[in-house]
Design a protein around this motif. Structure first.
Motif, PDB file in Angstrom:
ATOM      1  N   GLY A 123      46.081 120.825 -37.007  1.00 54.54           N
ATOM      2  CA  GLY A 123      46.315 121.229 -35.621  1.00 54.54           C
ATOM      3  C   GLY A 123      45.759 122.616 -35.384  1.00 54.54           C
ATOM      4  N   GLY A 124      45.957 123.100 -34.173  1.00 56.51           N
ATOM      5  CA  GLY A 124      45.402 124.422 -33.892  1.00 56.51           C
ATOM      6  C   GLY A 124      45.986 125.028 -32.644  1.00 56.51           C
ATOM      7  N   GLY A 125      45.173 125.889 -32.009  1.00 59.04           N
ATOM      8  CA  GLY A 125      43.748 126.053 -32.130  1.00 59.04           C
ATOM      9  C   GLY A 125      42.981 124.746 -31.888  1.00 59.04           C
ATOM     10  N   THR A 126      41.753 124.813 -32.324  1.00 54.58           N
ATOM     11  CA  THR A 126      40.859 123.662 -32.218  1.00 54.58           C
ATOM     12  C   THR A 126      40.312 123.359 -33.609  1.00 54.58           C
ATOM     13  N   PRO A 127      40.880 122.376 -34.320  1.00 52.73           N
ATOM     14  CA  PRO A 127      40.368 122.080 -35.661  1.00 52.73           C
ATOM     15  C   PRO A 127      38.873 121.766 -35.666  1.00 52.73           C
ATOM     16  N   THR A 128      38.360 121.166 -34.563  1.00 50.01           N
ATOM     17  CA  THR A 128      36.925 120.845 -34.554  1.00 50.01           C
ATOM     18  C   THR A 128      36.083 122.054 -34.138  1.00 50.01           C
ATOM     19  N   HIS A 129      36.677 123.236 -34.134  1.00 52.66           N
ATOM     20  CA  HIS A 129      35.891 124.479 -34.107  1.00 52.66           C
ATOM     21  C   HIS A 129      35.128 124.576 -35.437  1.00 52.66           C
ATOM     22  N   LEU A 130      35.655 123.910 -36.470  1.00 49.16           N
ATOM     23  CA  LEU A 130      35.004 123.912 -37.781  1.00 49.16           C
ATOM     24  C   LEU A 130      33.831 122.935 -37.783  1.00 49.16           C
ATOM     25  N   SER A 131      32.799 123.277 -38.538  1.00 46.87           N
ATOM     26  CA  SER A 131      31.645 122.379 -38.686  1.00 46.87           C
ATOM     27  C   SER A 131      32.034 121.208 -39.591  1.00 46.87           C
ATOM     28  N   CYS A 132      31.135 120.236 -39.694  1.00 43.42           N
ATOM     29  CA  CYS A 132      31.406 119.085 -40.579  1.00 43.42           C
ATOM     30  C   CYS A 132      31.636 119.564 -42.016  1.00 43.42           C
ATOM     31  N   ASP A 133      30.802 120.489 -42.485  1.00 42.21           N
ATOM     32  CA  ASP A 133      30.959 120.981 -43.864  1.00 42.21           C
ATOM     33  C   ASP A 133      32.294 121.704 -44.035  1.00 42.21           C
ATOM     34  N   GLU A 134      32.693 122.460 -43.017  1.00 44.52           N
ATOM     35  CA  GLU A 134      33.959 123.197 -43.125  1.00 44.52           C
ATOM     36  C   GLU A 134      35.158 122.238 -43.105  1.00 44.52           C
ATOM     37  N   LEU A 135      35.052 121.170 -42.320  1.00 46.51           N
ATOM     38  CA  LEU A 135      36.131 120.171 -42.322  1.00 46.51           C
ATOM     39  C   LEU A 135      36.237 119.524 -43.703  1.00 46.51           C
ATOM     40  N   ARG A 136      35.081 119.238 -44.302  1.00 48.05           N
ATOM     41  CA  ARG A 136      35.088 118.665 -45.664  1.00 48.05           C
ATOM     42  C   ARG A 136      35.717 119.645 -46.649  1.00 48.05           C
ATOM     43  N   ARG A 137      35.417 120.931 -46.450  1.00 51.42           N
ATOM     44  CA  ARG A 137      35.937 121.958 -47.364  1.00 51.42           C
ATOM     45  C   ARG A 137      37.475 121.985 -47.324  1.00 51.42           C
ATOM     46  N   ILE A 168      33.307 113.451 -35.564  1.00 48.55           N
ATOM     47  CA  ILE A 168      34.194 112.275 -35.622  1.00 48.55           C
ATOM     48  C   ILE A 168      33.820 111.400 -36.820  1.00 48.55           C
ATOM     49  N   ASP A 169      32.514 111.197 -37.032  1.00 49.06           N
ATOM     50  CA  ASP A 169      32.080 110.361 -38.161  1.00 49.06           C
ATOM     51  C   ASP A 169      32.516 110.990 -39.488  1.00 49.06           C
ATOM     52  N   THR A 170      32.357 112.314 -39.577  1.00 51.50           N
ATOM     53  CA  THR A 170      32.783 113.012 -40.802  1.00 51.50           C
ATOM     54  C   THR A 170      34.283 112.836 -41.009  1.00 51.50           C
ATOM     55  N   LEU A 171      35.045 113.012 -39.931  1.00 48.34           N
ATOM     56  CA  LEU A 171      36.509 112.928 -40.049  1.00 48.34           C
ATOM     57  C   LEU A 171      36.956 111.524 -40.459  1.00 48.34           C
ATOM     58  N   THR A 172      36.365 110.500 -39.859  1.00 48.14           N
ATOM     59  CA  THR A 172      36.788 109.143 -40.242  1.00 48.14           C
ATOM     60  C   THR A 172      36.357 108.851 -41.686  1.00 48.14           C
ATOM     61  N   ASP A 173      35.192 109.378 -42.092  1.00 46.84           N
ATOM     62  CA  ASP A 173      34.789 109.215 -43.503  1.00 46.84           C
ATOM     63  C   ASP A 173      35.782 109.913 -44.437  1.00 46.84           C
ATOM     64  N   LEU A 174      36.382 111.007 -43.943  1.00 40.69           N
ATOM     65  CA  LEU A 174      37.352 111.753 -44.764  1.00 40.69           C
ATOM     66  C   LEU A 174      38.748 111.124 -44.711  1.00 40.69           C
ATOM     67  N   GLY A 175      38.886 110.021 -44.000  1.00 44.07           N
ATOM     68  CA  GLY A 175      40.165 109.300 -43.991  1.00 44.07           C
ATOM     69  C   GLY A 175      41.052 109.596 -42.794  1.00 44.07           C
ATOM     70  N   ASP A 208      35.843 106.527 -26.741  1.00 50.49           N
ATOM     71  CA  ASP A 208      35.157 105.277 -27.101  1.00 50.49           C
ATOM     72  C   ASP A 208      34.510 105.393 -28.478  1.00 50.49           C
ATOM     73  N   HIS A 209      33.977 106.585 -28.771  1.00 48.57           N
ATOM     74  CA  HIS A 209      33.336 106.741 -30.081  1.00 48.57           C
ATOM     75  C   HIS A 209      34.378 106.685 -31.207  1.00 48.57           C
ATOM     76  N   ILE A 210      35.522 107.319 -30.976  1.00 51.00           N
ATOM     77  CA  ILE A 210      36.585 107.274 -32.007  1.00 51.00           C
ATOM     78  C   ILE A 210      37.015 105.818 -32.218  1.00 51.00           C
ATOM     79  N   ARG A 211      37.194 105.086 -31.119  1.00 54.46           N
ATOM     80  CA  ARG A 211      37.571 103.658 -31.226  1.00 54.46           C
ATOM     81  C   ARG A 211      36.519 102.869 -32.007  1.00 54.46           C
ATOM     82  N   SER A 212      35.232 103.189 -31.732  1.00 53.42           N
ATOM     83  CA  SER A 212      34.152 102.427 -32.385  1.00 53.42           C
ATOM     84  C   SER A 212      34.152 102.656 -33.890  1.00 53.42           C
ATOM     85  N   ARG A 213      34.832 103.721 -34.337  1.00 55.00           N
ATOM     86  CA  ARG A 213      34.935 103.996 -35.773  1.00 55.00           C
ATOM     87  C   ARG A 213      36.153 103.300 -36.385  1.00 55.00           C
TER      88      ARG A 213
END
Ligand code: SF4
Length: 470
Positions: A123-137, A168-175, A208-213
Motif C-alpha cells: 500500500g502507500g502512497g503509490t506502490p506503482t511509483h516503483l519501476s518493474c525492477d523495483e517492484l521485483r526487488r 501490471i504484467d510484472t505484478l501478476t508474474d510476481l503472484g 480491463d488489462h488487469i482482468r485480461s491477466r
C-alpha cells in the motif's frame, strides 16, 4: 437499502432520515485497530517492539500477514489521509528501498523460525511509483526471508493514472492476485478541486488489462464528502463505476483532518458537503450498488453477492485489520516501511512518519519505531467485542465467555448494554440479555455501535483526534 429506520433491508426509493443523521454525526474512530492509534504511547521503547517480535516468534504454526508501505507519490491529492512523500527523485526511492531491505532482514531475524505468510499487501502512497525492477526487488526481499503459502492472498494498490501495462504484467508474474484501484470520483470538476487527474477511460483500460491477466478480485475505492460533489455528480460516478463492475468497492467518507494534514485546509475555500449531503451521497451508493448485486459488507465496504468477502460474512469468517475487511485469518501482522503499523505479540507499533527519520534509524541498526502499545487483557477483550460487531454483526456473551474463560461479562458490560439502548431505539441493533445483533441499518453505523465499547473515548480531545463518522 434505505437509510431510514423503516424496512432497512429492502432496496427501495432513496431517502435519508435527517434527524437520525444529525443525531449520530460527530467525531469517531474507524476501528481498524483497538485501542486506536491516537491513544498509543509515543515514544515507544525499542525493546518493547523487539520483545513483541520474539513472543510472536514462538508461534511458528500460525501464518503472518505482511504489509509494505511504499510512501511515494508524484503529486499530492488534497484529500489525502495517507503518509506520503511527494517526489520524482530517483535517489529518494533508492535510499528508501535500501532501508526497507535492511528492515525486512532485521525483523525476520527477530522472528526466527516464524516464516509462514498467508497475506501480503503493498500500500502507500503509490506502490506503482516503483519501476518493474523495483517492484521485483521488494518481492524478492520478502521471499528471501519468508515462506508464502501457495494460497496466499497477494494484493496491491494501483493508481490508474500512473500504472502501466508492463507494471501490471510484472505484478501478476510476481503472484499479485488482488488489485485495488483508487478512483474516488469521476467528475472532472471534482477532480480538479482535489488535484487528482484520472479519466474514466484510463481507469477502464487498466481494469480491463488487469482482468485480461486472469485476476478475479479487483476493488475500486470511491470517496464522498469532497468539494464540488453533488447528488447528481456522485450518481454519475456510481454509474461510471457500475459499468466497470469491480468485484468489491470501498466507499469512504472523506476524512477532513487539517490538524493532522494541514494541506487539506486548501479544500475549505470550496464548500465541503455537510453531514446531510454526505449521508445522501452514501445512501445513493448503498441504493445503487444494492440494485447492481452488491452487498453491504460492513461500514463502507461492498462486494458482489458471489464474492468471497460476502460469503465470509455469511459464514462468520470475516476479519478486519489495518487493511480493512478480509476473509483470511492472519492473526498477526508484520509491517515494513515508513509509518507502517504492526500487530504482533499482543502489541501494536508504528514506524517513523517521515522517510528521513525511518532511514536514519535503520541506518543506526535499530527498528524505526515511533509509537506503540502493549495491549492489556481488557484491551483484547474489547477488541474482540468490536471485531465481533464489525465482522460477524453479532455479539454473543456466551461465545465471549467461552473464549476468555470468564463468567462475569454480563455485569462487566452492563454500562455498555445501557449505552446501546438509544441505538436500538433508532433501529441499529437488537439487544437481548446476552446478545446484541446488528440490524441491516446498523451495518452503516458500525462505528457508533463499536464506540459504546471503547473505554478510551469520552475525553475532550476526541474531536481533535478523529474524523466525522458521517
Ligand atoms: S495518490 Fe493516494 S496516497 Fe498519493 S497523494 Fe493521492 S491519495 Fe495520497
Amino acid at each position: 437499502m434505505k437509510f431510514t429506520r423503516d424496512e432497512p433491508s429492502i432496496p427501495s426509493r432513496f431517502s435519508v432520515d435527517e434527524a437520525l443523521v444529525l443525531k449520530l454525526s460527530g467525531p469517531g474512530p474507524r476501528y481498524t485497530s483497538y485501542p486506536t492509534t491516537p491513544v498509543w504511547e509515543e515514544p515507544f521503547c525499542q525493546q518493547e517492539a523487539v520483545g513483541a517480535l520474539r513472543r510472536a516468534a514462538a508461534v511458528t504454526t500460525e501464518p503472518l500477514a505482511l504489509y509494505v508501505h511504499i510512501p511515494f507519490c508524484s503529486r499530492l491529492c488534497l484529500y489525502c489521509g495517507c503518509n506520503v512523500e511527494i517526489t520524482r527523485r530517483q535517489d529518494r526511492v533508492n535510499r528508501f528501498l535500501d532501508a526497507l531491505e535492511r528492515e525486512i532482514s532485521m525483523v525476520a531475524t527477530h522472528l526466527g523460525e516464524r516464516r509462514g505468510v498467508s497475506q501480503l499487501h503493498l500500500g502507500g502512497g503509490t506502490p506503482t511509483h516503483l519501476s518493474c525492477d523495483e517492484l521485483r526487488r521488494v518481492r524478492t526481499a520478502l521471499t528471501r526471508r519468508f515462506e508464502f503459502d501457495a494460497r496466499a492472498e497477494i494484493s496491491i494498490e494501483v493508481h490508474p493514472h500512473v500504472t502501466t501495462r508492463d507494471q501490471i504484467d510484472t505484478l501478476t508474474d510476481l503472484g499479485f492476485d488482488r488489485f485495488s484501484m483508487g478512483v474516488q470520483d469521476t467528475d472532472p470538476r471534482v477532480q480538479a478541486l482535489v488535484h487528482r487527474d484520472q479519466t474514466i477511460e484510463e481507469t477502464t483500460a487498466l481494469f480491463d488489462h488487469i482482468r485480461s491477466r486472469g485476476v478475479d478480485s479487483i476493488n475500486i475505492d470511491l470517496m464522498y464528502g469532497l468539494p464540488g460533489q453533488t447528488e447528481a455528480t456522485f450518481l454519475k460516478t456510481l454509474d461510471d463505476v457500475k459499468r466497470i463492475r469491480p468485484d468489491r468497492l470501498a466507499v469512504y467518507a472523506y476524512a477532513h483532518v487539517p490538524w493532522l494534514k494541514p494541506f487539506q485546509k486548501a479544500l475549505e475555500q470550496h464548500k465541503l458537503p455537510d453531514a446531510i449531503l454526505r449521508a445522501r451521497l452514501f445512501a445513493h451508493a448503498v441504493e445503487q450498488l444494492s440494485l447492481q448485486g452488491y452487498e453491504v459488507i460492513g461500514m463502507d465496504h461492498f462486494a458482489l453477492r458471489e464474492d468471497r468477502l460476502n460469503r465470509a460474512l455469511l459464514d462468520g469468517r470475516l476479519y478486519r485489520n489495518f487493511m480493512g475487511y478480509t476473509d483470511q485469518r492472519a492473526g498477526e501482522m508484520v509491517s515494513f516501511g515508513m509509518s507502517a503499523i504492526s500487530d504482533v505479540g499482543g502489541t501494536f507499533y508504528q514506524n517513523e512518519h517521515s522517510t528521513k527519520a525511518y532511514e536514519k534509524v535503520i541506518k543506526d541498526g535499530r527498528l524505526p519505531i515511533l509509537r506503540g502499545l502493549r495491549r492489556s487483557a481488557e484491551d483484547d477483550l474489547r477488541r474482540e467485542v468490536i471485531q465481533s460487531l464489525m465482522c460477524r454483526m453479532r455479539l454473543d456473551l456466551d461465545v465471549l465467555e467461552a473464549w476468555t474463560g470468564r463468567n462475569d461479562l454480563s455485569q462487566h458490560f452492563a454500562r455498555e448494554w445501557e449505552a446501546l439502548k438509544p441505538l436500538e431505539r433508532e433501529g441499529l441493533c437488537q439487544i437481548e440479555e446476552r446478545c446484541v445483533t446488528v440490524l441491516p441499518l446498523g451495518r452503516l453505523f458500525l462505528r457508533h455501535l463499536a464506540m459504546a465499547f471503547d473505554s478510551y473515548l469520552g475525553g475532550r480531545s476526541d474531536g481533535a483526534r478523529y474524523s466525522q463518522t458521517l
